[in-house]
Design an enzyme around this catalytic site. Structure first.
Site, mmCIF file in Angstrom:
data_model
loop_
_atom_site.group_PDB
_atom_site.id
_atom_site.type_symbol
_atom_site.label_atom_id
_atom_site.label_comp_id
_atom_site.label_asym_id
_atom_site.label_seq_id
_atom_site.Cartn_x
_atom_site.Cartn_y
_atom_site.Cartn_z
ATOM 1 N N HIS A 16 40.481 30.156 32.761
ATOM 2 C CA HIS A 16 38.906 30.511 32.809
ATOM 3 C C HIS A 16 38.651 30.323 31.278
ATOM 4 O O HIS A 16 39.317 31.182 30.381
ATOM 5 C CB HIS A 16 38.530 31.944 33.219
ATOM 6 C CG HIS A 16 38.934 31.958 34.686
ATOM 7 N ND1 HIS A 16 37.889 31.805 35.775
ATOM 8 C CD2 HIS A 16 40.104 32.327 35.295
ATOM 9 C CE1 HIS A 16 38.440 32.200 36.856
ATOM 10 N NE2 HIS A 16 39.709 32.345 36.726
ATOM 11 N N GLU A 197 43.785 36.004 46.409
ATOM 12 C CA GLU A 197 44.082 36.950 45.393
ATOM 13 C C GLU A 197 43.947 38.245 45.669
ATOM 14 O O GLU A 197 44.970 39.027 45.765
ATOM 15 C CB GLU A 197 43.358 36.550 44.158
ATOM 16 C CG GLU A 197 43.804 37.053 42.773
ATOM 17 C CD GLU A 197 42.707 37.218 41.544
ATOM 18 O OE1 GLU A 197 41.663 36.737 41.790
ATOM 19 O OE2 GLU A 197 43.354 37.250 40.533
HETATM 20 N N1 ADE Z 1 37.583 35.204 36.829
HETATM 21 C C1 ADE Z 1 38.265 35.243 35.667
HETATM 22 N N2 ADE Z 1 39.471 35.590 36.077
HETATM 23 C C2 ADE Z 1 39.456 35.738 37.610
HETATM 24 C C3 ADE Z 1 40.294 36.147 38.597
HETATM 25 N N3 ADE Z 1 41.705 36.361 38.098
HETATM 26 N N4 ADE Z 1 40.019 36.097 39.782
HETATM 27 C C4 ADE Z 1 38.723 36.150 39.964
HETATM 28 N N5 ADE Z 1 37.849 35.869 39.011
HETATM 29 C C5 ADE Z 1 38.123 35.682 37.868
HETATM 30 ZN ZN ZN Z 2 41.308 32.802 38.138
#
Ligand code: ADE
Ligand code: ZN
Length: 330
Positions: A16, A197
């Site tokens: 990101h 996640e």
């Molecule tokens: N935005 C930045 N990192 C993230 C992550 N690991 N999971 C979800 N959104 C994010």
């Molecule tokens: Zn991410």
């Protein structure tokens, strides 16, 4: 072995951009823009302070507030790609968030122009190829997501190669985001989405059943559902794996628990990625080294990970085949 891993051509598919800003650069940009960063953002060592997923997301928002013009985007892109190139990353796709730019008063056009300049400068200086995946933020909701995808489609740029979504996996449902991803897909943009996640395998089922995605950000929770693993293989879905991020966020307690080796042995296409490097004290090179050590992956497996990543990238066919050959010839 160590130096062989250093030299191996690497591919990053999941970072990101706002999350690549190191504390030092955040301070520099804040000073340049006369912005004061929240003191709570840093711990006693000067690293980013956060303690769980929610506080990580809010620290991420705070860091982004050091940005105030397109030129800042040029600088963070250049710095990130420079670091990547130093670890022999030859191709990097980075997620960018027009919502975070807008929060800082930066227009979509200025943001893209700045990032494209950073990509050009880094390619000239370090021969690394950078590309952009525009993302919406899940917890900002589908209406805002529609706004983001329409802005992307109405303002095409050759470096914008895909569409995706990050943010809080618990907010809204993926079904609600289907119309947004369909706009991207119809306009020819391949898609990826964060799923599996924080939430369980059902979130990955939703992603592959409702959204036109060829990749999943993380997807590590798929390991708990045998049928899902088979579906991922059969539908040729690539998983963007970020072990250091998963361990830092406490999704798995230690390396022994992390499912990467089991995903590979199931025949799933995977890549190794940094996600938000300074937040998780990692880099893409570090992920290759740590995975080699903790999962006992040999050079050939690491090379196959670079190949799987390049094949799953959203690069145009010519770039893809050139870089696939570069990896194969290593
Ligand atoms: N935005 C930045 N990192 C993230 C992550 N690991 N999971 C979800 N959104 C994010
Ligand atoms: Zn991410």
């Amino acid at each position: 072995m160590q130096s062989r891993i250093n030299k191996l051509p690497k591919i990053e598919l999941h970072s990101h951009l706002e999350g690549t800003i190191k504390p030092e650069l955040a301070h520099q940009l804040a000073k340049r823009n006369a912005i004061s960063l929240d003191n709570c953002l840093f711990d006693d060592n000067g690293s980013y302070a956060w303690s769980n997923f929610a506080s990580f997301l809010s620290a991420y928002d705070s860091v982004s507030s050091c940005l105030s013009k397109g030129e800042d985007y040029r600088d963070i892109t250049y710095n990130y790609l420079k670091d990547c190139a130093g670890e022999n990353v030859i191709y990097a796709e980075t997620f960018i968030s027009p919502d975070h730019a807008a929060e800082c008063g930066i227009s979509y056009g200025d943001m893209i122009k700045g990032i494209a300049q950073g990509i050009d400068d880094a390619e000239n200086d370090f021969e690394i190829i950078g590309r952009i995946i525009v993302t919406c933020v899940r917890h900002l909701g589908p209406a805002q997501g529609l706004n983001v995808v329409q802005t992307m489609v109405n303002n095409p740029h050759p470096y914008v190669v895909g569409f995706g979504m990050g943010g809080d996996e618990n907010a809204f449902t993926l079904e609600e985001f289907a119309p947004i991803f369909n706009v991207a897909e119809k306009a020819g943009y391949p898609c990826t989405v964060h799923a599996g996640e924080i939430c369980g395998p059902e979130s990955v089922w939703d992603a592959i059943n409702y959204l036109p995605v060829s990749r999943i950000g993380h997807g590590v929770q798929s390991i708990f559902d045998e049928k899902l693993l088979t579906a991922i293989v059969n539908r040729n879905i690539h998983l963007e794996i970020c072990p250091g991020s998963n361990l830092a966020l406490g999704i798995f307690h230690d390396w022994a628990e992390h499912p990467l080796p089991r995903l590979i042995s199931r025949g799933i296409s995977v890549s190794l990625n940094s996600d938000d490097p300074p937040f998780f004290h990692t880099t893409v090179g570090q992920e290759y080294h740590d995975s080699a050590k903790n999962f006992e992956l040999g050079d050939e497996v690491l090379k196959s990970i670079s190949l799987m990543a390049m094949e799953a990238s959203f690069a145009d066919t010519k770039t893809k085949s050139k870089l696939v050959n570069k990896i194969k010839n290593f």
